[in-house]
Design a protein around this motif. Structure first.
Motif, short mmCIF file in Angstrom:
data_model
loop_
_atom_site.label_atom_id
_atom_site.label_comp_id
_atom_site.label_asym_id
_atom_site.label_seq_id
_atom_site.Cartn_x
_atom_site.Cartn_y
_atom_site.Cartn_z
N VAL A 1 50.23 0.17 1.36
CA VAL A 1 50.55 -1.23 1.82
C VAL A 1 52.06 -1.47 1.97
CG1 VAL A 1 50.24 -3.72 1.89
CG2 VAL A 1 48.15 -2.10 1.54
N ASN A 2 52.89 -1.78 2.81
CA ASN A 2 54.24 -1.95 3.10
C ASN A 2 54.38 -3.65 2.97
OD1 ASN A 2 56.95 -2.36 3.55
ND2 ASN A 2 56.48 -1.49 5.59
N LEU A 3 54.80 -3.78 1.67
CA LEU A 3 55.21 -5.40 1.64
C LEU A 3 56.76 -5.47 1.58
CD1 LEU A 3 54.29 -8.41 0.77
CD2 LEU A 3 54.42 -7.64 -1.58
N GLN A 4 57.36 -6.30 2.42
CA GLN A 4 58.76 -6.36 2.65
C GLN A 4 59.27 -6.96 1.26
OE1 GLN A 4 60.54 -5.26 4.86
NE2 GLN A 4 58.64 -4.14 5.81
N GLY A 5 60.53 -6.68 0.77
CA GLY A 5 61.18 -7.17 -0.21
C GLY A 5 61.54 -8.53 -0.39
N ASP A 6 61.49 -9.18 0.96
CA ASP A 6 61.71 -10.62 0.97
C ASP A 6 60.53 -11.49 1.37
OD1 ASP A 6 61.17 -9.95 3.61
OD2 ASP A 6 63.19 -10.35 4.43
N GLU A 7 59.38 -11.10 0.86
CA GLU A 7 58.27 -12.08 1.16
C GLU A 7 57.54 -12.36 -0.14
OE1 GLU A 7 56.75 -11.02 5.51
OE2 GLU A 7 56.24 -9.41 4.22
N PRO A 8 58.12 -13.25 -0.98
CA PRO A 8 57.42 -13.54 -2.18
C PRO A 8 56.29 -14.59 -2.07
CG PRO A 8 59.41 -14.83 -1.75
CD PRO A 8 59.33 -13.69 -0.72
N GLU A 9 56.18 -14.99 -0.85
CA GLU A 9 55.02 -15.78 -0.66
C GLU A 9 53.75 -15.12 0.21
OE1 GLU A 9 56.38 -20.25 -0.46
OE2 GLU A 9 57.83 -19.09 0.62
N MET A 10 53.74 -13.75 0.35
CA MET A 10 52.74 -13.33 1.05
C MET A 10 51.31 -13.22 0.19
SD MET A 10 51.57 -11.37 3.52
CE MET A 10 52.97 -10.77 4.29
N PRO A 11 50.27 -13.96 0.97
CA PRO A 11 49.13 -14.21 0.34
C PRO A 11 48.68 -12.64 -0.18
CG PRO A 11 49.33 -15.29 2.36
CD PRO A 11 50.53 -14.26 2.28
N SER A 12 48.10 -12.80 -1.51
CA SER A 12 47.65 -11.53 -1.90
C SER A 12 46.28 -11.13 -1.28
CB SER A 12 47.26 -11.66 -3.52
OG SER A 12 48.31 -11.83 -4.18
N SER A 13 45.48 -12.03 -0.87
CA SER A 13 44.46 -11.73 0.03
C SER A 13 44.87 -11.00 1.38
CB SER A 13 43.60 -13.26 0.54
OG SER A 13 44.35 -13.88 1.28
N CYS A 14 45.92 -11.24 1.80
CA CYS A 14 46.18 -10.48 3.12
C CYS A 14 46.68 -9.10 2.83
CB CYS A 14 47.37 -11.11 3.75
SG CYS A 14 46.92 -12.70 4.63
N LEU A 15 47.05 -8.88 1.57
CA LEU A 15 47.56 -7.44 1.19
C LEU A 15 45.94 -6.85 1.12
CD1 LEU A 15 50.08 -8.11 -1.72
CD2 LEU A 15 50.49 -7.37 0.70
N ARG A 16 45.10 -7.40 0.36
CA ARG A 16 43.83 -6.64 0.34
C ARG A 16 43.07 -6.56 1.45
NH1 ARG A 16 43.72 -10.24 -4.28
NH2 ARG A 16 42.63 -11.96 -3.15
N GLN A 17 43.26 -7.43 2.67
CA GLN A 17 42.71 -7.48 3.73
C GLN A 17 43.14 -6.28 4.57
OE1 GLN A 17 43.61 -10.80 6.35
NE2 GLN A 17 42.13 -10.36 7.82
N VAL A 18 44.57 -6.13 4.78
CA VAL A 18 45.08 -5.08 5.74
C VAL A 18 44.65 -3.72 5.21
CG1 VAL A 18 47.29 -4.79 4.49
CG2 VAL A 18 46.87 -4.42 7.18
N ALA A 19 44.64 -3.48 3.83
CA ALA A 19 44.23 -2.26 3.05
C ALA A 19 42.62 -1.74 3.45
CB ALA A 19 44.27 -2.41 1.68
N GLY A 20 41.94 -2.77 3.39
CA GLY A 20 40.28 -2.89 3.49
C GLY A 20 40.18 -2.67 5.08
N LEU A 21 40.99 -3.19 6.00
CA LEU A 21 40.95 -2.98 7.46
C LEU A 21 41.01 -1.45 7.64
CD1 LEU A 21 40.52 -4.21 10.11
CD2 LEU A 21 42.78 -4.69 10.20
N LEU A 22 42.14 -0.80 7.23
CA LEU A 22 42.45 0.44 7.28
C LEU A 22 41.39 1.45 6.78
CD1 LEU A 22 44.33 2.61 8.58
CD2 LEU A 22 45.79 2.42 6.41
N ALA A 23 40.81 1.12 5.52
CA ALA A 23 39.82 1.85 4.77
C ALA A 23 38.53 2.06 5.67
CB ALA A 23 39.73 1.39 3.42
N ARG A 24 38.26 1.05 6.46
CA ARG A 24 37.12 0.93 7.42
C ARG A 24 37.05 1.55 8.58
NH1 ARG A 24 37.43 -4.51 5.44
NH2 ARG A 24 38.02 -5.20 7.49
#
Length: 247
Positions: A96-119
Protein backbone atom coordinates in the motif's frame (compact mmCIF):
# COMPACT_ATOMS: atom_id res chain seq x y z
CA UNK A 1 -6.50 -7.71 6.93
CA UNK A 2 -2.87 -7.51 8.12
CA UNK A 3 -1.06 -9.38 5.35
CA UNK A 4 0.12 -6.25 3.53
CA UNK A 5 3.02 -3.82 3.64
CA UNK A 6 2.90 -0.03 3.74
CA UNK A 7 5.53 2.00 1.92
CA UNK A 8 5.66 5.75 2.49
CA UNK A 9 7.61 7.70 -0.15
CA UNK A 10 9.14 10.85 1.32
CA UNK A 11 11.45 13.51 -0.07
CA UNK A 12 12.57 16.83 1.37
CA UNK A 13 12.12 18.83 -1.82
CA UNK A 14 8.78 20.64 -1.79
CA UNK A 15 8.11 23.93 -3.53
CA UNK A 16 5.17 25.01 -1.40
CA UNK A 17 6.33 23.59 1.94
CA UNK A 18 10.13 23.13 2.09
CA UNK A 19 11.33 20.28 4.31
CA UNK A 20 7.77 18.98 4.52
CA UNK A 21 8.43 15.52 6.04
CA UNK A 22 10.18 17.16 9.00
CA UNK A 23 7.54 19.84 9.58
CA UNK A 24 6.26 20.03 13.15
CA UNK A 25 2.70 18.74 13.35
CA UNK A 26 1.47 19.38 16.88
CA UNK A 27 4.75 18.36 18.48
CA UNK A 28 5.64 15.47 16.18
CA UNK A 29 7.27 15.43 12.73
CA UNK A 30 4.83 15.07 9.85
CA UNK A 31 6.50 11.89 8.55
CA UNK A 32 6.19 10.31 12.01
CA UNK A 33 2.48 11.16 12.13
CA UNK A 34 2.10 9.35 8.82
CA UNK A 35 4.01 6.34 10.16
CA UNK A 36 1.71 6.30 13.19
CA UNK A 37 -1.31 6.07 10.91
CA UNK A 38 0.24 3.24 8.89
CA UNK A 39 1.09 1.22 12.00
CA UNK A 40 -2.45 1.71 13.33
CA UNK A 41 -3.74 -0.12 10.25
CA UNK A 42 -2.06 -3.33 11.43
CA UNK A 43 0.22 -3.77 8.42
CA UNK A 44 2.80 -6.54 8.41
CA UNK A 45 5.50 -3.89 7.91
CA UNK A 46 5.83 -0.14 7.50
CA UNK A 47 8.82 1.44 5.73
CA UNK A 48 9.61 5.01 4.74
CA UNK A 49 11.21 5.13 1.28
CA UNK A 50 13.48 8.17 1.06
CA UNK A 51 16.71 9.53 -0.36
CA UNK A 52 17.16 11.87 2.61
CA UNK A 53 19.48 10.89 5.46
CA UNK A 54 17.78 13.53 7.60
CA UNK A 55 14.36 11.95 7.08
CA UNK A 56 15.82 8.48 7.59
CA UNK A 57 17.47 9.57 10.83
CA UNK A 58 14.31 10.92 12.43
CA UNK A 59 12.32 7.83 11.43
CA UNK A 60 14.94 5.44 12.79
CA UNK A 61 15.27 7.43 16.01
CA UNK A 62 11.54 6.90 16.49
CA UNK A 63 11.94 3.14 16.04
CA UNK A 64 10.71 3.08 12.43
CA UNK A 65 12.09 1.30 9.38
CA UNK A 66 13.60 2.96 6.31
CA UNK A 67 14.51 1.94 2.77
CA UNK A 68 17.05 4.28 1.21
CA UNK A 69 16.32 5.06 -2.45
CA UNK A 70 17.90 7.07 -5.25
CA UNK A 71 17.42 10.80 -5.42
CA UNK A 72 16.54 11.01 -9.11
CA UNK A 73 13.10 9.39 -9.12
CA UNK A 74 10.51 11.33 -11.10
CA UNK A 75 7.54 10.02 -9.12
CA UNK A 76 6.58 8.38 -5.86
CA UNK A 77 5.69 5.18 -7.72
CA UNK A 78 9.21 4.92 -9.13
CA UNK A 79 10.58 5.34 -5.60
CA UNK A 80 8.14 2.70 -4.37
CA UNK A 81 9.24 0.27 -7.07
CA UNK A 82 12.88 0.58 -6.02
CA UNK A 83 11.95 0.14 -2.36
CA UNK A 84 9.85 -2.97 -3.02
CA UNK A 85 12.72 -4.47 -4.99
CA UNK A 86 15.17 -3.82 -2.15
CA UNK A 87 12.79 -5.44 0.34
CA UNK A 88 12.65 -8.54 -1.91
CA UNK A 89 8.90 -8.93 -1.51
CA UNK A 90 7.19 -11.86 -3.18
CA UNK A 91 5.38 -11.37 -6.50
CA UNK A 92 1.89 -11.42 -4.96
CA UNK A 93 2.64 -9.61 -1.73
CA UNK A 94 0.58 -6.46 -1.40
CA UNK A 95 2.11 -3.01 -1.00
CA UNK A 96 0.00 0.00 0.00
CA UNK A 97 1.38 3.38 -1.06
CA UNK A 98 0.66 5.94 1.67
CA UNK A 99 1.82 9.42 0.71
CA UNK A 100 4.18 11.07 3.18
CA UNK A 101 1.92 14.11 3.55
CA UNK A 102 -1.28 12.30 4.58
CA UNK A 103 -1.20 12.04 8.39
CA UNK A 104 -4.98 11.82 8.60
CA UNK A 105 -5.52 8.92 6.20
CA UNK A 106 -8.09 6.62 7.88
CA UNK A 107 -6.45 3.34 8.86
CA UNK A 108 -9.60 1.58 7.70
CA UNK A 109 -8.95 2.81 4.15
CA UNK A 110 -5.45 1.32 4.19
CA UNK A 111 -6.93 -2.04 5.15
CA UNK A 112 -9.76 -1.60 2.64
CA UNK A 113 -7.56 -0.97 -0.40
CA UNK A 114 -5.25 -3.87 0.55
CA UNK A 115 -8.20 -6.23 1.01
CA UNK A 116 -9.73 -5.10 -2.26
CA UNK A 117 -6.60 -6.11 -4.17
CA UNK A 118 -6.28 -9.38 -2.24
CA UNK A 119 -9.79 -10.42 -3.31
CA UNK A 120 -9.24 -9.64 -7.01
CA UNK A 121 -6.66 -12.14 -8.23
CA UNK A 122 -6.56 -10.67 -11.76
CA UNK A 123 -5.92 -7.11 -10.57
CA UNK A 124 -2.44 -5.64 -10.32
CA UNK A 125 -3.53 -2.45 -8.56
CA UNK A 126 -6.39 -1.23 -6.38
CA UNK A 127 -7.57 2.26 -5.49
CA UNK A 128 -10.48 4.12 -3.86
CA UNK A 129 -12.92 6.84 -4.79
CA UNK A 130 -15.49 9.14 -3.20
CA UNK A 131 -18.60 10.95 -4.34
CA UNK A 132 -18.41 14.59 -5.37
CA UNK A 133 -19.52 17.42 -3.12
CA UNK A 134 -20.84 19.51 -6.00
CA UNK A 135 -20.97 19.99 -9.75
CA UNK A 136 -18.35 22.73 -9.42
CA UNK A 137 -15.93 20.23 -7.90
CA UNK A 138 -16.74 17.69 -10.62
CA UNK A 139 -15.82 20.25 -13.28
CA UNK A 140 -12.54 21.21 -11.55
CA UNK A 141 -9.59 19.83 -13.60
CA UNK A 142 -7.49 19.60 -10.45
CA UNK A 143 -9.81 16.90 -9.11
CA UNK A 144 -9.26 13.59 -10.89
CA UNK A 145 -12.31 11.59 -11.97
CA UNK A 146 -12.62 7.89 -12.63
CA UNK A 147 -15.06 5.73 -14.51
CA UNK A 148 -15.39 2.03 -13.65
CA UNK A 149 -17.32 -0.93 -15.00
CA UNK A 150 -19.95 -2.94 -13.15
CA UNK A 151 -17.29 -5.15 -11.58
CA UNK A 152 -15.49 -2.17 -10.09
CA UNK A 153 -12.65 -2.21 -12.59
CA UNK A 154 -11.30 1.15 -13.67
CA UNK A 155 -12.01 2.09 -17.28
CA UNK A 156 -10.42 5.54 -17.32
CA UNK A 157 -9.08 8.36 -15.16
CA UNK A 158 -9.29 11.96 -16.33
CA UNK A 159 -9.05 15.58 -15.33
CA UNK A 160 -12.07 16.21 -17.55
CA UNK A 161 -15.62 16.08 -16.23
CA UNK A 162 -16.52 12.44 -16.98
CA UNK A 163 -18.79 10.70 -17.64
CA UNK A 164 -20.35 13.32 -19.88
CA UNK A 165 -24.11 13.84 -19.60
CA UNK A 166 -25.34 14.26 -23.18
CA UNK A 167 -28.59 15.89 -22.11
CA UNK A 168 -26.90 18.43 -19.87
CA UNK A 169 -26.39 18.74 -16.16
CA UNK A 170 -23.98 16.49 -14.35
CA UNK A 171 -24.16 12.74 -13.63
CA UNK A 172 -24.31 13.08 -9.87
CA UNK A 173 -25.29 9.44 -9.29
CA UNK A 174 -22.26 7.98 -11.08
CA UNK A 175 -19.57 10.69 -10.95
CA UNK A 176 -16.60 9.56 -8.85
CA UNK A 177 -13.64 11.50 -7.47
CA UNK A 178 -10.43 9.50 -7.41
CA UNK A 179 -8.46 9.26 -4.18
CA UNK A 180 -4.71 8.90 -4.57
CA UNK A 181 -4.41 5.83 -2.36
CA UNK A 182 -3.11 2.71 -4.13
CA UNK A 183 -2.33 -0.91 -3.40
CA UNK A 184 0.01 -2.80 -5.73
CA UNK A 185 1.19 -6.34 -6.08
CA UNK A 186 4.95 -6.29 -5.54
CA UNK A 187 5.40 -7.93 -8.93
CA UNK A 188 3.50 -5.07 -10.55
CA UNK A 189 5.85 -2.56 -8.95
CA UNK A 190 8.82 -4.43 -10.33
CA UNK A 191 7.24 -4.44 -13.80
CA UNK A 192 6.45 -0.72 -13.46
CA UNK A 193 10.12 0.08 -13.81
CA UNK A 194 10.12 -1.28 -17.37
CA UNK A 195 6.93 0.51 -18.48
CA UNK A 196 7.45 3.67 -20.45
CA UNK A 197 5.21 6.68 -19.97
CA UNK A 198 2.14 6.32 -22.20
CA UNK A 199 0.67 8.96 -24.50
CA UNK A 200 -2.42 9.20 -22.31
CA UNK A 201 -0.30 9.65 -19.20
CA UNK A 202 1.58 12.50 -20.84
CA UNK A 203 -1.63 14.09 -22.10
CA UNK A 204 -3.48 14.06 -18.77
CA UNK A 205 -0.42 14.05 -16.49
CA UNK A 206 -1.90 11.07 -14.63
CA UNK A 207 0.49 8.26 -13.82
CA UNK A 208 -2.21 5.61 -13.37
CA UNK A 209 -2.96 5.85 -17.10
CA UNK A 210 0.41 4.19 -17.70
CA UNK A 211 -0.95 1.06 -16.03
CA UNK A 212 -4.27 1.14 -17.92
CA UNK A 213 -2.47 1.69 -21.22
CA UNK A 214 -0.37 -1.40 -20.47
CA UNK A 215 -3.54 -3.46 -19.97
CA UNK A 216 -3.32 -3.75 -16.20
CA UNK A 217 -6.50 -4.35 -14.21
CA UNK A 218 -7.08 -1.67 -11.57
CA UNK A 219 -9.91 -2.51 -9.21
CA UNK A 220 -11.62 0.27 -7.26
CA UNK A 221 -14.27 0.85 -4.62
CA UNK A 222 -15.84 3.68 -2.64
CA UNK A 223 -13.77 4.61 0.42
CA UNK A 224 -15.42 3.42 3.59
CA UNK A 225 -14.40 6.59 5.48
CA UNK A 226 -13.87 10.25 4.56
CA UNK A 227 -10.30 10.92 3.40
CA UNK A 228 -8.95 14.39 4.30
CA UNK A 229 -6.69 16.20 1.86
CA UNK A 230 -2.95 15.92 2.29
CA UNK A 231 -0.67 18.69 3.54
CA UNK A 232 0.75 20.78 0.68
CA UNK A 233 1.03 24.31 2.05
CA UNK A 234 1.80 26.14 5.31
CA UNK A 235 -1.94 26.84 5.60
CA UNK A 236 -2.70 23.11 5.34
CA UNK A 237 -0.14 22.43 8.06
CA UNK A 238 -1.59 25.06 10.37
CA UNK A 239 -5.10 23.64 9.94
CA UNK A 240 -3.85 20.09 10.63
CA UNK A 241 -2.00 21.29 13.74
CA UNK A 242 -5.25 22.73 15.03
CA UNK A 243 -7.06 19.43 14.43
CA UNK A 244 -4.34 17.33 16.07
CA UNK A 245 -4.23 19.76 18.98
CA UNK A 246 -7.89 18.99 19.68
CA UNK A 247 -7.30 15.23 19.90
Amino acid sequence: MSDFHVLIPARLASTRLPGKPLADLAGRALILRVCDRARAAGAASVHVATDSEEVAGIVRADGGDVVMTRGDHRSGTDRLAEAASKLQLGEDEIVVNLQGDEPEMPSSCLRQVAGLLARESEARMATLWRVFDSEVEWRNPNVVKLVADERGRALYFSRSAIPHARDGGWPEAVARAHLGLYAYRAGALRDWQSLGASDLERLESLEQLRALSAGWVIVCDRADAPVPSGIDTPEDLAAACARFGRE
